[in-house]
Write an enzyme that holds these catalytic residues in place. Structure first.
Site, PDB file in Angstrom:
ATOM      1  N   ALA A  12       0.813  -1.219   0.000  1.00 42.22           N
ATOM      2  CA  ALA A  12       0.000   0.000   0.000  1.00 42.22           C
ATOM      3  C   ALA A  12       0.845   1.268   0.000  1.00 42.22           C
ATOM      4  O   ALA A  12       0.338   2.359  -0.232  1.00 42.22           O
ATOM      5  CB  ALA A  12      -0.929  -0.004   1.214  1.00 42.22           C
ATOM      6  N   GLY A  13       2.134   1.099   0.294  1.00 42.17           N
ATOM      7  CA  GLY A  13       3.006   2.275   0.443  1.00 42.17           C
ATOM      8  C   GLY A  13       3.106   3.092  -0.838  1.00 42.17           C
ATOM      9  O   GLY A  13       2.886   2.591  -1.943  1.00 42.17           O
ATOM     10  N   ARG A  17      10.292   7.555  -2.931  1.00 43.65           N
ATOM     11  CA  ARG A  17      11.632   7.662  -3.517  1.00 43.65           C
ATOM     12  C   ARG A  17      11.703   7.239  -4.980  1.00 43.65           C
ATOM     13  O   ARG A  17      12.704   7.463  -5.647  1.00 43.65           O
ATOM     14  CB  ARG A  17      12.632   6.838  -2.678  1.00 43.65           C
ATOM     15  N   ASP A 110       7.438  -5.253  -2.169  1.00 48.34           N
ATOM     16  CA  ASP A 110       8.577  -4.774  -2.967  1.00 48.34           C
ATOM     17  C   ASP A 110       9.705  -5.796  -3.025  1.00 48.34           C
ATOM     18  O   ASP A 110      10.765  -5.524  -3.576  1.00 48.34           O
ATOM     19  CB  ASP A 110       9.064  -3.392  -2.510  1.00 48.34           C
ATOM     20  N   GLY A 148      15.525  -3.445  10.083  1.00 48.25           N
ATOM     21  CA  GLY A 148      15.242  -3.752  11.482  1.00 48.25           C
ATOM     22  C   GLY A 148      16.190  -4.870  11.939  1.00 48.25           C
ATOM     23  O   GLY A 148      16.411  -5.833  11.213  1.00 48.25           O
ATOM     24  N   LYS A 358       2.846  -4.929 -42.789  1.00 47.93           N
ATOM     25  CA  LYS A 358       1.845  -4.619 -41.767  1.00 47.93           C
ATOM     26  C   LYS A 358       0.559  -5.332 -42.147  1.00 47.93           C
ATOM     27  O   LYS A 358       0.094  -5.178 -43.274  1.00 47.93           O
ATOM     28  CB  LYS A 358       1.595  -3.109 -41.686  1.00 47.93           C
ATOM     29  N   TYR A 373       7.216  -2.054 -49.268  1.00 50.39           N
ATOM     30  CA  TYR A 373       6.212  -1.843 -48.232  1.00 50.39           C
ATOM     31  C   TYR A 373       5.004  -2.686 -48.571  1.00 50.39           C
ATOM     32  O   TYR A 373       4.348  -2.471 -49.607  1.00 50.39           O
ATOM     33  CB  TYR A 373       5.790  -0.362 -48.102  1.00 50.39           C
ATOM     34  N   ASN A 384       6.618 -13.802 -55.996  1.00 48.04           N
ATOM     35  CA  ASN A 384       7.888 -13.089 -55.837  1.00 48.04           C
ATOM     36  C   ASN A 384       7.624 -11.599 -55.982  1.00 48.04           C
ATOM     37  O   ASN A 384       7.059 -11.161 -56.977  1.00 48.04           O
ATOM     38  CB  ASN A 384       8.875 -13.582 -56.894  1.00 48.04           C
ATOM     39  N   SER A 412      10.130  -5.133 -60.145  1.00 47.64           N
ATOM     40  CA  SER A 412      10.642  -4.096 -59.243  1.00 47.64           C
ATOM     41  C   SER A 412       9.951  -2.757 -59.472  1.00 47.64           C
ATOM     42  O   SER A 412       9.496  -2.460 -60.573  1.00 47.64           O
ATOM     43  CB  SER A 412      12.134  -3.906 -59.489  1.00 47.64           C
TER      44      SER A 412
END
Ligand code: UD1
Ligand code: CA
Length: 475
Positions: A12-13, A17, A110, A148, A358, A373, A384, A412
């Site tokens: 929850a912290g 930092r 963490d 600690g 794409k 493209y 081809n 081409s």
């Protein structure tokens, strides 16, 4: 064996930092929000349920947990409204523990490097030592700065944990044993111990760690589980985030290497990536997201793959980029190819340098070897596609499809203005702008006729030179 144990993961912290708008535990390590790893450790250790205590940025944390681990499953959340310390967080977590649970295993969200065996060892200690009220991990290092400290009595029994800011004297400061923050206890004990917490300490917080002195005061035993400090480090700032990311990535590379994958130094592979045997991943390749690499495939230097599926025997030559696309068995890609989302390259097909695809499907053995493209295309077997071909798929408003039949040949520097279909076996002459469908087996040719003027070049040069000399004289 741990099905009656619920893990409480404290997350929850705020993580001040980190200096970030993103909640701390959602910062990525090896491609996943790092909270993923402690949650997975608890699940893999066999804990019946996991309760993540959320607070700061909780909507985002809850959304991630639901996405990654499923809503209504073994992973739940509890809300700590105000961050009043780890003890208060554990109390919030306790409200979500189901009545069947007998024990809790509490640790910090963490702790990105924690593995099932690290947390499982603490939980199982309560079975090995049934007289103990609390089992806790402990680490011993020369400089436990900030942690600690574990305080023991003359008989070596653990009696308290003293937070760094509360260290009272040199004797306490000299203690090298510290608390990495993993505790196991019965639900009954933890309920009583948390109810007794007070915020009388340097930070004015409810400390989870005070359950240890609570046990000692009541004549109950706390058993330590010596643990490896290497996996206990938490993320507090982005420098630590980078350290833990490096350690996690090394772990991932090692896992794949042991499983039969050759990986050169400098490759980066995220946690969710799957790789089959005898694949080779060269230096500086980056494999992200849900990428899968088939047996014997070779991913050469500098390739970047995101959610890509690469089948067996594929060769990805250097510096190719593949995103959310499928490359089928033994196809050859690159160098310098760019496969954008929804590309599907067929078996033994070739996509060469400076070819961009794409949402385009290439069937078996289709080839586009240089400078093209191919957007929104469907390319048949053995077709081809020549250098410089463009699928003109976009008119500024909508996208259209280019279809190329089996065995067709595209000369081409051709432009195919979609929507358009080239029939099976058709031939498009070099330099053609295709605006109409081409029937199967037809030749389409659409370029201006060439004219040769014999001896004209030297006459042209003489005239141009005279013009230049004339200009020089005038100025
Ligand atoms: C804590 C321990 C310390 C231990 C160290 C190990 C306490 C009092 N101290 O210190 O003994 O050596 O972990 O890393 O427990 N959290 C909440 N709500 C809160 C406060 C914290 O959910 O109100 C969560 C944080 O998100 C974090 C975890 O608890 O994941 C630990 O909190 P943190 O403030 O980092 O404790 P430390 O001071 O590091
Ligand atoms: Ca901490």
């Amino acid at each position: 064996m741990l099905e009656k144990t619920t893990a409480l993961i404290l997350a929850a912290g705020q993580g001040t930092r980190m200096k970030s708008a993103l909640p701390k535990v959602l910062h990525p390590i090896a491609g996943r929000p790092f909270l993923h790893f402690p949650v997975r450790a608890a699940l893999e250790a066999g804990c019946g349920h996991v309760v993540v205590v959320v607070g700061h940025g909780r909507e985002h944390v809850e959304a991630y947990l639901a996405e990654a681990f499923g809503a209504g499953g073994r992973v739940k959340t509890a809300v700590q409204r105000e961050q009043r310390g780890t003890g208060d967080a554990a109390r919030a977590g306790l409200t979500a523990v189901s009545p069947e649970a007998e024990r809790v295993l509490i640790f910090n969200g963490d702790g990105a490097l924690l593995r099932a065996e690290d947390v499982g060892a603490v939980a199982r200690m309560l079975d090995e030592d049934p007289a103990a009220a609390v089992a806790m991990a402990t680490c011993t290092t020369d400089d436990p700065f900030g942690y600690g400290r574990v305080l023991r009595d003359g008989l070596g029994q653990i009696v308290a944990i003293r937070e760094h800011k509360d260290l009272a004297n040199d004797e306490e400061r000299a203690v090298k044993e510290w608390n990495p923050g993993i505790f196991a206890a019965s639900v009954r004990f933890i309920t009583e111990a948390l109810a007794a917490l007070t915020p009388n300490n340097a930070q004015g917080e409810y400390y989870l760690t005070d359950i240890v002195s609570f046990a000692a005061r009541n004549g109950q035993r706390v058993v330590g589980v010596p643990s490896s400090p290497d996996v206990m480090e938490g993320v507090n700032d982005r420098a630590q985030l980078a350290d833990l990311d490096r350690i996690m990535c090394d772990r991932i590379l090692k896992k794949h290497r042991i499983a039969g994958v050759t990986i050169r130094d400098g490759a980066r592979i995220e946690d969710a990536v799957v790789i089959e045997r005898d694949a080779t991943i060269e230096s500086f390749a980056v494999l992200r997201g849900n990428t899968r690499i088939g047996a014997g495939a070779r991913i050469d230097v500098g390739c970047v793959l995101t959610n890509a599926t690469i089948d067996e025997g594929v060769e990805l030559k250097p510096y190719s980029v593949v995103t959310q696309s499928h490359v089928r068995a033994r196809a050859q890609i690159g160098p310098f190819s760019h496969l954008r989302p929804e590309s599907d390259v067929g078996e033994e097909a070739h996509v060469g340098n400076f070819v961009e695809t794409k949402k385009t499907t290439l069937a078996r053995r289709a080839k586009a070897n240089h400078l093209a493209y191919l957007g929104d295309g469907i390319v048949g077997e053995d077709a081809n596609i020549g250098a410089g071909t463009i699928f003109c798929n976009y008119d500024g408003f909508s996208k259209q499809t280019t279809r190329i039949g089996k065995g067709a040949f595209i000369g081409s520097d051709s432009q195919l203005i979609a929507p358009v279909t080239i029939g099976d076996g058709a031939y498009v002459g070099t330099g053609t702008t295709v605006t109409k469908d081409v029937p199967a087996d037809a030749l389409a040719i659409g370029r201006a006729k060439q004219e040769n003027k014999e001896g004209y070049a030297s006459r042209l040069r003489t005239r141009l030179k005279a013009q230049k000399d004339d200009r020089a004289k005038k100025s």
